[in-house]
Design a protein around this motif. Sequence first.
Motif, PDB file in Angstrom:
ATOM      1  N   THR A 151     -57.770  -5.380 -35.042  1.00 42.84           N
ATOM      2  CA  THR A 151     -58.170  -6.771 -35.192  1.00 42.84           C
ATOM      3  C   THR A 151     -59.101  -6.949 -36.384  1.00 42.84           C
ATOM      4  O   THR A 151     -58.942  -7.884 -37.180  1.00 42.84           O
ATOM      5  CB  THR A 151     -58.841  -7.276 -33.902  1.00 42.84           C
ATOM      6  OG1 THR A 151     -58.029  -6.915 -32.789  1.00 42.84           O
ATOM      7  CG2 THR A 151     -59.029  -8.771 -33.935  1.00 42.84           C
ATOM      8  N   ILE A 152     -60.074  -6.043 -36.517  1.00 42.58           N
ATOM      9  CA  ILE A 152     -60.992  -6.135 -37.653  1.00 42.58           C
ATOM     10  C   ILE A 152     -60.213  -6.036 -38.963  1.00 42.58           C
ATOM     11  O   ILE A 152     -60.391  -6.832 -39.880  1.00 42.58           O
ATOM     12  CB  ILE A 152     -62.077  -5.026 -37.593  1.00 42.58           C
ATOM     13  CG1 ILE A 152     -63.030  -5.279 -36.419  1.00 42.58           C
ATOM     14  CG2 ILE A 152     -62.868  -4.958 -38.897  1.00 42.58           C
ATOM     15  CD1 ILE A 152     -64.057  -4.176 -36.201  1.00 42.58           C
ATOM     16  N   ARG A 153     -59.315  -5.058 -39.042  1.00 43.98           N
ATOM     17  CA  ARG A 153     -58.518  -4.889 -40.272  1.00 43.98           C
ATOM     18  C   ARG A 153     -57.724  -6.142 -40.603  1.00 43.98           C
ATOM     19  O   ARG A 153     -57.720  -6.603 -41.736  1.00 43.98           O
ATOM     20  CB  ARG A 153     -57.523  -3.744 -40.096  1.00 43.98           C
ATOM     21  CG  ARG A 153     -58.090  -2.378 -40.272  1.00 43.98           C
ATOM     22  CD  ARG A 153     -56.961  -1.372 -40.401  1.00 43.98           C
ATOM     23  NE  ARG A 153     -56.372  -1.382 -41.734  1.00 43.98           N
ATOM     24  CZ  ARG A 153     -55.209  -0.815 -42.034  1.00 43.98           C
ATOM     25  NH1 ARG A 153     -54.496  -0.237 -41.105  1.00 43.98           N
ATOM     26  NH2 ARG A 153     -54.756  -0.847 -43.261  1.00 43.98           N
ATOM     27  N   ALA A 154     -57.040  -6.666 -39.600  1.00 43.93           N
ATOM     28  CA  ALA A 154     -56.193  -7.837 -39.853  1.00 43.93           C
ATOM     29  C   ALA A 154     -57.031  -9.000 -40.364  1.00 43.93           C
ATOM     30  O   ALA A 154     -56.613  -9.739 -41.262  1.00 43.93           O
ATOM     31  CB  ALA A 154     -55.442  -8.222 -38.590  1.00 43.93           C
ATOM     32  N   LEU A 155     -58.251  -9.164 -39.816  1.00 44.46           N
ATOM     33  CA  LEU A 155     -59.109 -10.267 -40.256  1.00 44.46           C
ATOM     34  C   LEU A 155     -59.692  -9.995 -41.642  1.00 44.46           C
ATOM     35  O   LEU A 155     -59.788 -10.903 -42.470  1.00 44.46           O
ATOM     36  CB  LEU A 155     -60.232 -10.510 -39.243  1.00 44.46           C
ATOM     37  CG  LEU A 155     -59.778 -11.064 -37.879  1.00 44.46           C
ATOM     38  CD1 LEU A 155     -60.962 -11.185 -36.933  1.00 44.46           C
ATOM     39  CD2 LEU A 155     -59.089 -12.418 -38.035  1.00 44.46           C
ATOM     40  N   GLN A 156     -60.078  -8.752 -41.907  1.00 46.97           N
ATOM     41  CA  GLN A 156     -60.604  -8.414 -43.238  1.00 46.97           C
ATOM     42  C   GLN A 156     -59.548  -8.687 -44.308  1.00 46.97           C
ATOM     43  O   GLN A 156     -59.820  -9.321 -45.323  1.00 46.97           O
ATOM     44  CB  GLN A 156     -60.995  -6.920 -43.293  1.00 46.97           C
ATOM     45  CG  GLN A 156     -62.269  -6.576 -42.555  1.00 46.97           C
ATOM     46  CD  GLN A 156     -62.559  -5.075 -42.567  1.00 46.97           C
ATOM     47  OE1 GLN A 156     -61.647  -4.258 -42.651  1.00 46.97           O
ATOM     48  NE2 GLN A 156     -63.830  -4.720 -42.468  1.00 46.97           N
ATOM     49  N   VAL A 157     -58.348  -8.198 -44.060  1.00 49.41           N
ATOM     50  CA  VAL A 157     -57.298  -8.322 -45.064  1.00 49.41           C
ATOM     51  C   VAL A 157     -56.872  -9.776 -45.239  1.00 49.41           C
ATOM     52  O   VAL A 157     -56.786 -10.275 -46.363  1.00 49.41           O
ATOM     53  CB  VAL A 157     -56.071  -7.458 -44.691  1.00 49.41           C
ATOM     54  CG1 VAL A 157     -54.946  -7.686 -45.687  1.00 49.41           C
ATOM     55  CG2 VAL A 157     -56.445  -5.999 -44.649  1.00 49.41           C
ATOM     56  N   SER A 158     -56.628 -10.465 -44.128  1.00 51.46           N
ATOM     57  CA  SER A 158     -56.098 -11.825 -44.267  1.00 51.46           C
ATOM     58  C   SER A 158     -57.096 -12.742 -44.969  1.00 51.46           C
ATOM     59  O   SER A 158     -56.718 -13.468 -45.891  1.00 51.46           O
ATOM     60  CB  SER A 158     -55.695 -12.392 -42.902  1.00 51.46           C
ATOM     61  OG  SER A 158     -56.764 -12.329 -42.000  1.00 51.46           O
ATOM     62  N   THR A 159     -58.359 -12.682 -44.584  1.00 51.61           N
ATOM     63  CA  THR A 159     -59.316 -13.618 -45.180  1.00 51.61           C
ATOM     64  C   THR A 159     -59.562 -13.310 -46.661  1.00 51.61           C
ATOM     65  O   THR A 159     -59.651 -14.223 -47.486  1.00 51.61           O
ATOM     66  CB  THR A 159     -60.653 -13.624 -44.415  1.00 51.61           C
ATOM     67  OG1 THR A 159     -61.142 -12.283 -44.310  1.00 51.61           O
ATOM     68  CG2 THR A 159     -60.491 -14.209 -43.022  1.00 51.61           C
ATOM     69  N   ALA A 160     -59.624 -12.015 -47.024  1.00 53.21           N
ATOM     70  CA  ALA A 160     -59.839 -11.664 -48.433  1.00 53.21           C
ATOM     71  C   ALA A 160     -58.630 -12.079 -49.276  1.00 53.21           C
ATOM     72  O   ALA A 160     -58.770 -12.635 -50.365  1.00 53.21           O
ATOM     73  CB  ALA A 160     -60.093 -10.166 -48.577  1.00 53.21           C
ATOM     74  N   LEU A 161     -57.448 -11.811 -48.766  1.00 53.02           N
ATOM     75  CA  LEU A 161     -56.219 -12.148 -49.485  1.00 53.02           C
ATOM     76  C   LEU A 161     -56.080 -13.656 -49.700  1.00 53.02           C
ATOM     77  O   LEU A 161     -55.816 -14.128 -50.811  1.00 53.02           O
ATOM     78  CB  LEU A 161     -55.026 -11.608 -48.687  1.00 53.02           C
ATOM     79  CG  LEU A 161     -53.623 -12.018 -49.118  1.00 53.02           C
ATOM     80  CD1 LEU A 161     -53.300 -11.465 -50.495  1.00 53.02           C
ATOM     81  CD2 LEU A 161     -52.587 -11.514 -48.109  1.00 53.02           C
ATOM     82  N   ILE A 162     -56.298 -14.409 -48.634  1.00 49.73           N
ATOM     83  CA  ILE A 162     -56.160 -15.868 -48.731  1.00 49.73           C
ATOM     84  C   ILE A 162     -57.166 -16.427 -49.742  1.00 49.73           C
ATOM     85  O   ILE A 162     -56.848 -17.284 -50.559  1.00 49.73           O
ATOM     86  CB  ILE A 162     -56.371 -16.531 -47.347  1.00 49.73           C
ATOM     87  CG1 ILE A 162     -55.267 -16.089 -46.375  1.00 49.73           C
ATOM     88  CG2 ILE A 162     -56.393 -18.049 -47.465  1.00 49.73           C
ATOM     89  CD1 ILE A 162     -55.557 -16.419 -44.917  1.00 49.73           C
ATOM     90  N   THR A 163     -58.396 -15.911 -49.686  1.00 52.88           N
ATOM     91  CA  THR A 163     -59.443 -16.372 -50.588  1.00 52.88           C
ATOM     92  C   THR A 163     -59.091 -16.094 -52.052  1.00 52.88           C
ATOM     93  O   THR A 163     -59.205 -16.969 -52.915  1.00 52.88           O
ATOM     94  CB  THR A 163     -60.775 -15.660 -50.256  1.00 52.88           C
ATOM     95  OG1 THR A 163     -61.031 -15.788 -48.857  1.00 52.88           O
ATOM     96  CG2 THR A 163     -61.927 -16.262 -51.001  1.00 52.88           C
ATOM     97  N   ALA A 164     -58.655 -14.868 -52.324  1.00 54.96           N
ATOM     98  CA  ALA A 164     -58.352 -14.496 -53.716  1.00 54.96           C
ATOM     99  C   ALA A 164     -57.167 -15.301 -54.248  1.00 54.96           C
ATOM    100  O   ALA A 164     -57.182 -15.757 -55.395  1.00 54.96           O
ATOM    101  CB  ALA A 164     -58.067 -12.995 -53.811  1.00 54.96           C
ATOM    102  N   VAL A 165     -56.150 -15.479 -53.421  1.00 55.26           N
ATOM    103  CA  VAL A 165     -54.995 -16.259 -53.862  1.00 55.26           C
ATOM    104  C   VAL A 165     -55.383 -17.732 -54.042  1.00 55.26           C
ATOM    105  O   VAL A 165     -54.964 -18.383 -54.999  1.00 55.26           O
ATOM    106  CB  VAL A 165     -53.804 -16.096 -52.875  1.00 55.26           C
ATOM    107  CG1 VAL A 165     -52.715 -17.117 -53.146  1.00 55.26           C
ATOM    108  CG2 VAL A 165     -53.247 -14.685 -52.965  1.00 55.26           C
TER     109      VAL A 165
END
Length: 419
Positions: free
Chosen positions: A193-207
Motif C-alpha cells: 500500500t505504501i509503495r502504491a501510494l508513493q509511486v502514484s502520487t509522485a508520478l501524477i505530480t510530475a506528469v
Amino acid sequence: MVGLVFVLGPIENYERLPLSCRQPIKLDIKAVKPWLRYSFDRLWGTSADGERFAYYVERGEPTVMQFEHLENEFFASSLQKVNVDRTESIVRFCERYGFPVSSGYNGAQRLSLFRSRFKLFNTDFQPLKSEWDILASESASAAGIPLFSSAYSEDDKTLLGRRPYFLSEEARRIHLNDRSVVGAISEAEVIQTIRALQVSTALITAVAYGLENTDTWGANEVADYLCDRSHMAQNGISFFLLSNTDTLLKNTRLKSYDTLILESSEFKSIVQQGENAGFNTRESYTSTLADGLVIASNTAISFLANSLLSYRFDGTGGTPDEAEDDNGGPLAAWSHARKKTHRRPASTHSYGCLSEAIISQFGLLYDDPAEWRICDNCGRIFKKYREEKPGKVIQKTRFCKRSCANSYSKKKSQGLITE
Ligand SMILES: [Zn+2]
C-alpha cells in the motif's frame, strides 16, 4: 539536496508530453473520517501453505487520528520518506500514523470486521482461505482489482498481486481466537500500500507539472525527476505502466533515453540495432516514453479514484435505499423502522483509514487551482508551502517549506549561489 538545477530551455517537440493522452479522471473527495491507530507488535508466522511471513498485531485501546494530523502535502513528505526495505522505517511510520490498509479485497473492511470479532453483537469473521477467496471478495467490492497482474516484472512479484492480502488473512486466522489481539495485518500489505501510494502520487505530480509546462518540461525531465530518490522513494514506476505497454518501453521502468544508455546493456544493444537500420532511436524512444508517462499517470489516478470507492464500500452489502417501494400500511412502517436501524452508524464502520485520508488530501491538492511549482532549493514539485495554515495562503513562494527557504538563504550568504 544541493546543486539540483533544472536548466530551463526549449525542448524538442518529440519530448513534449501529449495533452491529448490525458484522461480527465475525477477523485471524488468526501469528508474524511477519523481512523484508529493502535500500539502493535511485529511477529512472524507461517502461512497454511508454508511461507514464513512478518505481520503486525494491534493491542490495547486505539488513538483516534484526524485528518489534521497529516501535515500539508503528506504524500510528498512523511509518506515519501518511508523506506519499505527497512523494517524500522515502516514501523516508525505506522506507530505515528496507523496502518495503510490496501484498497484491494476490501482491505479496510476486512480489518475493521476482524477488530470487532469479540464485540457485543460480534461480527462473524471468517478468514479468507486462499487467493481465490480473495478474488471473489474483490469482485464483490466497489473497486475491483486495483493493480492488474499482467505486467509485473520479476522484482515486483513479491510486492504486488494478491499474496499480501492472503498473508493478512493468514495473520487473522492465526489470532482468530486470541483476545489479546485487536487487529492484524501482514507487513506485505502495508508495504504494498505504501509503495502504491508513493509511486502514484509522485508520478501524477510530475506528469501534472509537465503538462502545465510543456515548453520546458518534457518526458526526460519527468523521467529523471522520478528516478531521483529524494522525490520518489521507489525504484521505477513500472507499477502503473500496465495494460497498454508499448514494446519499446518494455523493461525500461520509464527511464529516460540517456539514463538507460548508461544503465542497461540490453537497451544499448536494441538502440544499436535501431541505429544500424537507420532509425532515430532517441526521438522514437522519447516520444513513446512521453505517451507512456501520461498513460501511466492516468492509470495511477484511476487507481486512487477506485481506492476511494473501495475504502467507502460497506462490506455488509447493506446500502440504505430511500427509493424502496413504500405503499403505507404496517409493512411500510416496519420497513421504515428497519431502515432507520440500518442507518445508525455501526461502530465498525464509523471510522475510515489512513490510506483514505492520504488519498483525499492528495485529491484536494490536485483539484486546487494553484499551479504546480518547483522548489528552488530541493527541486521538489509542490503547490502549497508546507507550513501554510488553512485560510492563510502564501502565494508566490519559491520554496516548498521553511527549511528549504532557510537553507537556500544560507547557501546564498556563503556565496554558494549567485542570482
Ligand atoms: Zn524544497
